[in-house]
Design an enzyme around this catalytic site. Structure first.
Site, short mmCIF file in Angstrom:
data_model
loop_
_atom_site.label_atom_id
_atom_site.label_comp_id
_atom_site.label_asym_id
_atom_site.label_seq_id
_atom_site.Cartn_x
_atom_site.Cartn_y
_atom_site.Cartn_z
N CYS A 94 0.84 -1.21 0.00
CA CYS A 94 0.00 0.00 0.00
C CYS A 94 0.87 1.26 0.00
O CYS A 94 1.47 1.62 1.03
CB CYS A 94 -0.92 -0.02 1.23
SG CYS A 94 -1.92 1.46 1.38
N CYS A 109 -0.43 4.09 2.29
CA CYS A 109 -0.19 3.84 3.72
C CYS A 109 1.28 4.04 4.09
O CYS A 109 1.60 4.60 5.12
CB CYS A 109 -0.56 2.40 4.10
SG CYS A 109 -2.07 1.80 3.36
N ASP A 110 2.20 3.56 3.24
CA ASP A 110 3.61 3.46 3.65
C ASP A 110 4.57 4.34 2.86
O ASP A 110 5.75 4.45 3.23
CB ASP A 110 4.09 2.00 3.51
CG ASP A 110 3.26 1.06 4.38
OD1 ASP A 110 2.86 1.49 5.48
OD2 ASP A 110 3.00 -0.08 3.96
#
Ligand code: NAP
Length: 313
Positions: A136, A139-140
Protein backbone atom coordinates in the site's frame (compact mmCIF):
# COMPACT_ATOMS: atom_id res chain seq x y z
CA UNK A 1 -37.96 -21.86 18.05
CA UNK A 2 -35.38 -19.22 17.08
CA UNK A 3 -36.32 -15.79 18.42
CA UNK A 4 -33.60 -13.76 16.66
CA UNK A 5 -35.18 -11.37 14.14
CA UNK A 6 -35.33 -12.49 10.53
CA UNK A 7 -33.83 -9.66 8.45
CA UNK A 8 -34.65 -9.08 4.79
CA UNK A 9 -31.02 -8.56 3.82
CA UNK A 10 -27.60 -8.70 5.42
CA UNK A 11 -24.73 -7.11 3.49
CA UNK A 12 -21.27 -8.33 4.47
CA UNK A 13 -18.54 -5.80 3.61
CA UNK A 14 -18.72 -1.99 3.50
CA UNK A 15 -16.71 -1.06 0.40
CA UNK A 16 -18.25 0.81 -2.56
CA UNK A 17 -20.26 -2.29 -3.54
CA UNK A 18 -21.64 -2.99 -0.06
CA UNK A 19 -22.45 0.67 0.64
CA UNK A 20 -24.24 1.07 -2.69
CA UNK A 21 -26.19 -2.12 -1.97
CA UNK A 22 -27.14 -0.57 1.38
CA UNK A 23 -28.40 2.63 -0.29
CA UNK A 24 -30.51 0.73 -2.82
CA UNK A 25 -31.79 -1.72 -0.19
CA UNK A 26 -33.00 1.09 2.05
CA UNK A 27 -34.58 2.88 -0.91
CA UNK A 28 -36.44 -0.39 -1.61
CA UNK A 29 -37.63 -0.31 2.04
CA UNK A 30 -35.82 -3.52 2.96
CA UNK A 31 -34.95 -4.33 6.56
CA UNK A 32 -31.25 -4.33 5.69
CA UNK A 33 -28.17 -4.49 7.87
CA UNK A 34 -24.51 -3.93 6.95
CA UNK A 35 -21.71 -5.82 8.70
CA UNK A 36 -18.19 -4.39 8.28
CA UNK A 37 -15.20 -5.38 10.38
CA UNK A 38 -12.94 -2.45 9.48
CA UNK A 39 -13.37 1.08 8.20
CA UNK A 40 -16.14 1.75 5.67
CA UNK A 41 -14.86 2.22 2.12
CA UNK A 42 -12.68 -0.90 1.85
CA UNK A 43 -9.85 -0.56 -0.64
CA UNK A 44 -10.82 3.07 -1.33
CA UNK A 45 -8.98 3.89 1.89
CA UNK A 46 -5.73 2.64 0.30
CA UNK A 47 -6.23 4.70 -2.85
CA UNK A 48 -4.72 8.16 -3.00
CA UNK A 49 -6.71 9.80 -5.78
CA UNK A 50 -9.76 8.60 -7.69
CA UNK A 51 -10.11 10.14 -11.15
CA UNK A 52 -12.72 7.89 -12.75
CA UNK A 53 -15.76 8.19 -10.50
CA UNK A 54 -18.22 9.88 -12.89
CA UNK A 55 -19.20 13.39 -11.90
CA UNK A 56 -16.12 13.92 -9.74
CA UNK A 57 -12.93 14.70 -11.63
CA UNK A 58 -10.62 14.18 -8.67
CA UNK A 59 -11.22 13.06 -5.11
CA UNK A 60 -9.13 11.25 -2.53
CA UNK A 61 -10.09 7.62 -1.93
CA UNK A 62 -10.64 8.35 1.76
CA UNK A 63 -12.96 11.30 1.00
CA UNK A 64 -15.01 9.25 -1.47
CA UNK A 65 -15.26 6.44 1.11
CA UNK A 66 -16.48 8.91 3.70
CA UNK A 67 -19.06 10.35 1.30
CA UNK A 68 -20.38 6.90 0.41
CA UNK A 69 -20.62 5.86 4.06
CA UNK A 70 -22.40 9.12 4.96
CA UNK A 71 -24.79 8.64 2.04
CA UNK A 72 -25.67 5.10 3.22
CA UNK A 73 -26.05 6.33 6.81
CA UNK A 74 -28.42 9.10 5.63
CA UNK A 75 -30.87 6.33 4.69
CA UNK A 76 -30.61 4.91 8.21
CA UNK A 77 -28.66 1.80 7.19
CA UNK A 78 -27.72 0.07 10.45
CA UNK A 79 -24.07 -1.03 10.58
CA UNK A 80 -22.46 -3.61 12.84
CA UNK A 81 -18.71 -3.14 13.28
CA UNK A 82 -17.61 -6.71 13.72
CA UNK A 83 -16.17 -9.57 11.73
CA UNK A 84 -18.22 -12.44 10.33
CA UNK A 85 -17.12 -15.98 11.16
CA UNK A 86 -19.44 -17.97 8.94
CA UNK A 87 -22.31 -17.79 6.50
CA UNK A 88 -24.48 -20.89 6.61
CA UNK A 89 -27.01 -21.18 3.81
CA UNK A 90 -30.44 -22.57 4.63
CA UNK A 91 -33.79 -23.32 3.03
CA UNK A 92 -35.94 -21.08 5.27
CA UNK A 93 -33.27 -18.45 5.85
CA UNK A 94 -29.50 -17.94 5.80
CA UNK A 95 -27.52 -17.66 9.03
CA UNK A 96 -24.66 -15.19 9.58
CA UNK A 97 -22.43 -16.02 12.56
CA UNK A 98 -20.46 -13.09 13.91
CA UNK A 99 -17.03 -13.20 15.52
CA UNK A 100 -18.61 -12.00 18.78
CA UNK A 101 -20.71 -15.17 18.89
CA UNK A 102 -23.96 -13.47 17.84
CA UNK A 103 -26.09 -15.21 15.21
CA UNK A 104 -28.14 -13.27 12.63
CA UNK A 105 -30.84 -14.62 10.31
CA UNK A 106 -31.74 -13.19 6.92
CA UNK A 107 -33.77 -14.01 3.81
CA UNK A 108 -31.01 -12.69 1.54
CA UNK A 109 -27.29 -12.06 1.96
CA UNK A 110 -24.96 -9.96 -0.21
CA UNK A 111 -21.29 -10.89 0.04
CA UNK A 112 -19.15 -7.80 -0.65
CA UNK A 113 -15.89 -8.89 0.94
CA UNK A 114 -13.61 -7.78 -1.91
CA UNK A 115 -10.08 -9.03 -2.39
CA UNK A 116 -6.60 -8.82 -0.84
CA UNK A 117 -3.21 -8.19 -2.44
CA UNK A 118 -1.69 -11.24 -4.12
CA UNK A 119 1.71 -12.22 -2.74
CA UNK A 120 4.84 -13.02 -4.71
CA UNK A 121 5.75 -15.92 -2.44
CA UNK A 122 9.49 -15.19 -2.51
CA UNK A 123 12.11 -15.28 0.26
CA UNK A 124 12.04 -12.13 2.37
CA UNK A 125 8.49 -11.10 1.43
CA UNK A 126 6.81 -12.16 4.68
CA UNK A 127 9.91 -11.72 6.87
CA UNK A 128 10.37 -8.04 5.93
CA UNK A 129 6.69 -7.06 5.64
CA UNK A 130 6.44 -3.72 7.45
CA UNK A 131 10.24 -3.32 7.35
CA UNK A 132 10.42 -2.29 3.71
CA UNK A 133 7.93 -4.63 2.07
CA UNK A 134 4.51 -3.06 1.48
CA UNK A 135 1.27 -3.58 -0.45
CA UNK A 136 0.00 0.00 0.00
CA UNK A 137 1.79 3.13 -1.26
CA UNK A 138 -0.70 5.52 0.33
CA UNK A 139 -0.19 3.84 3.72
CA UNK A 140 3.61 3.46 3.65
CA UNK A 141 4.99 5.75 0.91
CA UNK A 142 5.75 8.46 3.44
CA UNK A 143 8.47 6.29 5.03
CA UNK A 144 10.41 6.29 1.75
CA UNK A 145 10.80 10.04 1.29
CA UNK A 146 13.86 10.68 -0.95
CA UNK A 147 14.68 6.97 -0.98
CA UNK A 148 14.71 4.32 -3.69
CA UNK A 149 11.87 1.83 -4.10
CA UNK A 150 11.06 -1.11 -6.33
CA UNK A 151 7.47 -1.61 -7.51
CA UNK A 152 6.53 -5.06 -8.77
CA UNK A 153 3.73 -5.49 -11.34
CA UNK A 154 2.48 -4.15 -14.65
CA UNK A 155 -1.23 -3.50 -14.07
CA UNK A 156 -3.19 -0.34 -13.25
CA UNK A 157 -2.35 -0.61 -9.54
CA UNK A 158 1.42 -0.93 -10.10
CA UNK A 159 1.52 2.11 -12.38
CA UNK A 160 -0.87 4.26 -10.36
CA UNK A 161 1.05 3.55 -7.15
CA UNK A 162 4.40 4.11 -8.91
CA UNK A 163 3.25 7.56 -9.99
CA UNK A 164 2.24 8.29 -6.42
CA UNK A 165 5.59 7.03 -5.07
CA UNK A 166 7.50 9.07 -7.69
CA UNK A 167 6.21 12.23 -6.00
CA UNK A 168 7.71 11.22 -2.66
CA UNK A 169 10.77 9.13 -3.39
CA UNK A 170 14.04 9.73 -5.21
CA UNK A 171 13.70 6.82 -7.63
CA UNK A 172 11.11 4.18 -8.53
CA UNK A 173 12.04 1.02 -10.42
CA UNK A 174 9.01 -0.74 -11.90
CA UNK A 175 9.96 -4.38 -12.30
CA UNK A 176 7.64 -6.20 -14.70
CA UNK A 177 7.85 -9.80 -15.85
CA UNK A 178 6.95 -9.09 -19.49
CA UNK A 179 7.84 -6.45 -22.12
CA UNK A 180 4.41 -4.79 -22.12
CA UNK A 181 2.16 -3.39 -19.42
CA UNK A 182 -1.34 -4.63 -18.70
CA UNK A 183 -2.29 -1.17 -17.36
CA UNK A 184 -4.43 1.30 -19.31
CA UNK A 185 -2.80 3.64 -21.85
CA UNK A 186 -3.21 6.84 -19.81
CA UNK A 187 -1.28 5.38 -16.89
CA UNK A 188 1.35 3.86 -19.20
CA UNK A 189 2.00 7.23 -20.83
CA UNK A 190 2.19 9.02 -17.47
CA UNK A 191 4.59 6.43 -16.03
CA UNK A 192 6.84 6.49 -19.09
CA UNK A 193 6.97 10.31 -18.96
CA UNK A 194 7.90 10.44 -15.27
CA UNK A 195 11.68 11.03 -14.96
CA UNK A 196 11.93 9.40 -11.55
CA UNK A 197 10.48 6.13 -12.85
CA UNK A 198 12.70 3.54 -14.54
CA UNK A 199 11.07 0.47 -16.04
CA UNK A 200 12.86 -2.86 -15.78
CA UNK A 201 11.22 -5.11 -18.41
CA UNK A 202 11.23 -8.91 -18.60
CA UNK A 203 12.33 -9.22 -15.02
CA UNK A 204 11.09 -10.87 -11.83
CA UNK A 205 12.11 -10.29 -8.23
CA UNK A 206 13.32 -13.64 -6.89
CA UNK A 207 14.29 -12.57 -3.34
CA UNK A 208 14.22 -9.59 -1.01
CA UNK A 209 17.24 -8.92 1.21
CA UNK A 210 17.54 -6.80 4.36
CA UNK A 211 19.99 -5.47 6.91
CA UNK A 212 19.54 -4.06 10.39
CA UNK A 213 17.64 -1.03 9.01
CA UNK A 214 15.22 -3.14 6.97
CA UNK A 215 15.08 -3.92 3.25
CA UNK A 216 18.30 -3.07 1.39
CA UNK A 217 17.97 -4.86 -1.94
CA UNK A 218 16.30 -7.28 -4.30
CA UNK A 219 17.59 -10.12 -6.40
CA UNK A 220 16.38 -9.83 -10.00
CA UNK A 221 16.17 -12.46 -12.70
CA UNK A 222 15.75 -11.61 -16.37
CA UNK A 223 12.97 -13.82 -17.75
CA UNK A 224 14.52 -13.89 -21.24
CA UNK A 225 18.23 -14.37 -20.54
CA UNK A 226 17.86 -15.91 -17.04
CA UNK A 227 20.65 -13.57 -15.91
CA UNK A 228 20.57 -12.65 -12.23
CA UNK A 229 21.64 -9.43 -10.56
CA UNK A 230 21.21 -7.47 -7.33
CA UNK A 231 19.54 -4.07 -7.13
CA UNK A 232 19.86 -1.85 -4.08
CA UNK A 233 16.54 -0.51 -2.79
CA UNK A 234 15.04 0.75 0.45
CA UNK A 235 11.60 -0.65 -0.17
CA UNK A 236 9.59 -3.11 -2.24
CA UNK A 237 5.96 -2.37 -3.14
CA UNK A 238 4.08 -5.34 -4.55
CA UNK A 239 1.04 -4.79 -6.80
CA UNK A 240 0.51 -8.03 -8.70
CA UNK A 241 -3.26 -8.31 -8.49
CA UNK A 242 -5.80 -9.47 -6.01
CA UNK A 243 -7.03 -12.71 -4.58
CA UNK A 244 -10.70 -12.88 -3.61
CA UNK A 245 -11.62 -12.76 0.09
CA UNK A 246 -13.80 -15.84 -0.29
CA UNK A 247 -13.54 -17.56 3.09
CA UNK A 248 -17.20 -16.77 3.86
CA UNK A 249 -18.44 -18.15 0.54
CA UNK A 250 -20.38 -21.30 1.46
CA UNK A 251 -19.02 -24.65 0.29
CA UNK A 252 -20.60 -25.72 -2.98
CA UNK A 253 -21.00 -22.16 -4.30
CA UNK A 254 -19.82 -21.95 -7.91
CA UNK A 255 -16.38 -20.31 -8.22
CA UNK A 256 -13.86 -20.01 -11.05
CA UNK A 257 -10.36 -21.50 -11.00
CA UNK A 258 -8.98 -18.39 -9.25
CA UNK A 259 -11.60 -18.53 -6.50
CA UNK A 260 -13.79 -15.65 -7.70
CA UNK A 261 -17.51 -16.29 -7.26
CA UNK A 262 -19.47 -16.95 -10.45
CA UNK A 263 -22.85 -15.20 -10.46
CA UNK A 264 -25.70 -14.64 -12.90
CA UNK A 265 -26.66 -11.23 -14.32
CA UNK A 266 -28.43 -10.41 -11.04
CA UNK A 267 -25.17 -11.03 -9.09
CA UNK A 268 -26.88 -14.08 -7.52
CA UNK A 269 -24.60 -17.01 -6.72
CA UNK A 270 -25.48 -20.65 -7.31
CA UNK A 271 -27.19 -20.56 -3.87
CA UNK A 272 -30.59 -18.80 -4.04
CA UNK A 273 -30.73 -15.62 -2.00
CA UNK A 274 -26.94 -15.31 -1.67
CA UNK A 275 -25.41 -12.62 -3.87
CA UNK A 276 -21.75 -11.75 -4.54
CA UNK A 277 -20.62 -8.33 -5.72
CA UNK A 278 -17.54 -6.23 -6.43
CA UNK A 279 -14.03 -7.68 -6.45
CA UNK A 280 -15.24 -11.00 -5.00
CA UNK A 281 -17.19 -11.74 -8.17
CA UNK A 282 -15.78 -13.05 -11.45
CA UNK A 283 -16.06 -10.21 -13.95
CA UNK A 284 -14.31 -8.43 -16.78
CA UNK A 285 -13.55 -5.07 -15.13
CA UNK A 286 -12.91 -4.45 -11.45
CA UNK A 287 -13.48 -0.77 -10.75
CA UNK A 288 -15.16 1.34 -8.09
CA UNK A 289 -17.93 2.10 -10.53
CA UNK A 290 -18.53 -1.57 -11.38
CA UNK A 291 -18.50 -2.55 -7.69
CA UNK A 292 -21.13 0.13 -7.09
CA UNK A 293 -23.14 -1.10 -10.09
CA UNK A 294 -23.03 -4.65 -8.69
CA UNK A 295 -24.31 -3.31 -5.36
CA UNK A 296 -27.28 -1.70 -7.09
CA UNK A 297 -28.09 -4.83 -9.11
CA UNK A 298 -27.78 -7.22 -6.15
CA UNK A 299 -29.90 -5.03 -3.86
CA UNK A 300 -32.67 -4.76 -6.46
CA UNK A 301 -32.53 -8.51 -7.08
CA UNK A 302 -32.53 -9.20 -3.34
CA UNK A 303 -35.62 -6.99 -2.96
CA UNK A 304 -37.48 -9.11 -5.55
CA UNK A 305 -36.22 -12.31 -3.95
CA UNK A 306 -37.43 -11.25 -0.49
CA UNK A 307 -40.80 -10.06 -1.83
CA UNK A 308 -41.37 -13.37 -3.64
CA UNK A 309 -40.51 -15.34 -0.52
CA UNK A 310 -42.85 -13.28 1.65
CA UNK A 311 -45.68 -13.56 -0.90
CA UNK A 312 -45.24 -17.30 -1.29
CA UNK A 313 -44.79 -18.12 2.36
P1 NAP B 1 -3.89 -6.86 -12.51
O1 NAP B 1 -4.57 -5.98 -13.50
O2 NAP B 1 -4.30 -8.27 -12.36
O3 NAP B 1 -2.33 -6.78 -12.83
C1 NAP B 1 -1.43 -7.57 -12.12
C2 NAP B 1 -0.04 -7.35 -12.69
O4 NAP B 1 0.89 -8.07 -11.89
C3 NAP B 1 0.10 -7.82 -14.13
O5 NAP B 1 0.90 -6.93 -14.86
C4 NAP B 1 0.78 -9.17 -13.95
O6 NAP B 1 1.64 -9.49 -15.01
C5 NAP B 1 1.61 -8.98 -12.72
N1 NAP B 1 1.77 -10.23 -11.97
C6 NAP B 1 0.82 -11.10 -11.56
N2 NAP B 1 1.37 -12.12 -10.87
C7 NAP B 1 2.69 -11.89 -10.85
C8 NAP B 1 3.79 -12.59 -10.30
N3 NAP B 1 3.63 -13.72 -9.61
N4 NAP B 1 5.03 -12.09 -10.49
C9 NAP B 1 5.21 -10.93 -11.18
N5 NAP B 1 4.21 -10.21 -11.72
C10 NAP B 1 2.96 -10.69 -11.56
O7 NAP B 1 -3.99 -6.26 -11.00
P2 NAP B 1 -4.13 -4.75 -10.48
O8 NAP B 1 -3.21 -3.84 -11.18
O9 NAP B 1 -4.07 -4.86 -9.02
O10 NAP B 1 -5.61 -4.36 -10.86
C11 NAP B 1 -6.73 -5.16 -10.42
C12 NAP B 1 -7.99 -4.62 -11.06
O11 NAP B 1 -8.28 -3.31 -10.56
C13 NAP B 1 -7.84 -4.47 -12.58
O12 NAP B 1 -9.06 -4.80 -13.19
C14 NAP B 1 -7.53 -3.00 -12.76
O13 NAP B 1 -7.94 -2.49 -14.01
C15 NAP B 1 -8.33 -2.38 -11.62
N6 NAP B 1 -7.69 -1.11 -11.19
C16 NAP B 1 -8.02 0.01 -11.89
C17 NAP B 1 -7.45 1.23 -11.54
C18 NAP B 1 -7.82 2.44 -12.35
O14 NAP B 1 -8.57 2.35 -13.29
N7 NAP B 1 -7.33 3.61 -12.03
C19 NAP B 1 -6.53 1.30 -10.51
C20 NAP B 1 -6.18 0.14 -9.83
C21 NAP B 1 -6.77 -1.06 -10.19
P3 NAP B 1 1.08 -9.89 -16.47
O15 NAP B 1 0.59 -8.62 -17.08
O16 NAP B 1 2.26 -10.48 -17.13
O17 NAP B 1 -0.02 -10.90 -16.22
Amino acid sequence: MNNTPLHDLIIIGGGPGGLTAGIYAKRAALDALLVEKGVAGGQLNNTEIVENWPGTEKITGAALAEQMAAHAASYGLPTLNTGVRELEPGIDHHTVRLENGEELRSHAVILATGGSPRKLGIPGEDAYYGRGVSYCAVCDGFFFRDKTVVVVGGGDSALEESLYLAKITKKVYIVHRRDAFRAGMILQKRAQAEPRIEIVWNTVVSAITAGAEGVNGVRLRNTVSNEERELATDGVFIFIGFVPNNTLVPAGTRKNADGFVVTDHKCETSIPGIFAIGDLREKYVKQIVTAAADGCIAAQAAAHYVENRKNSG
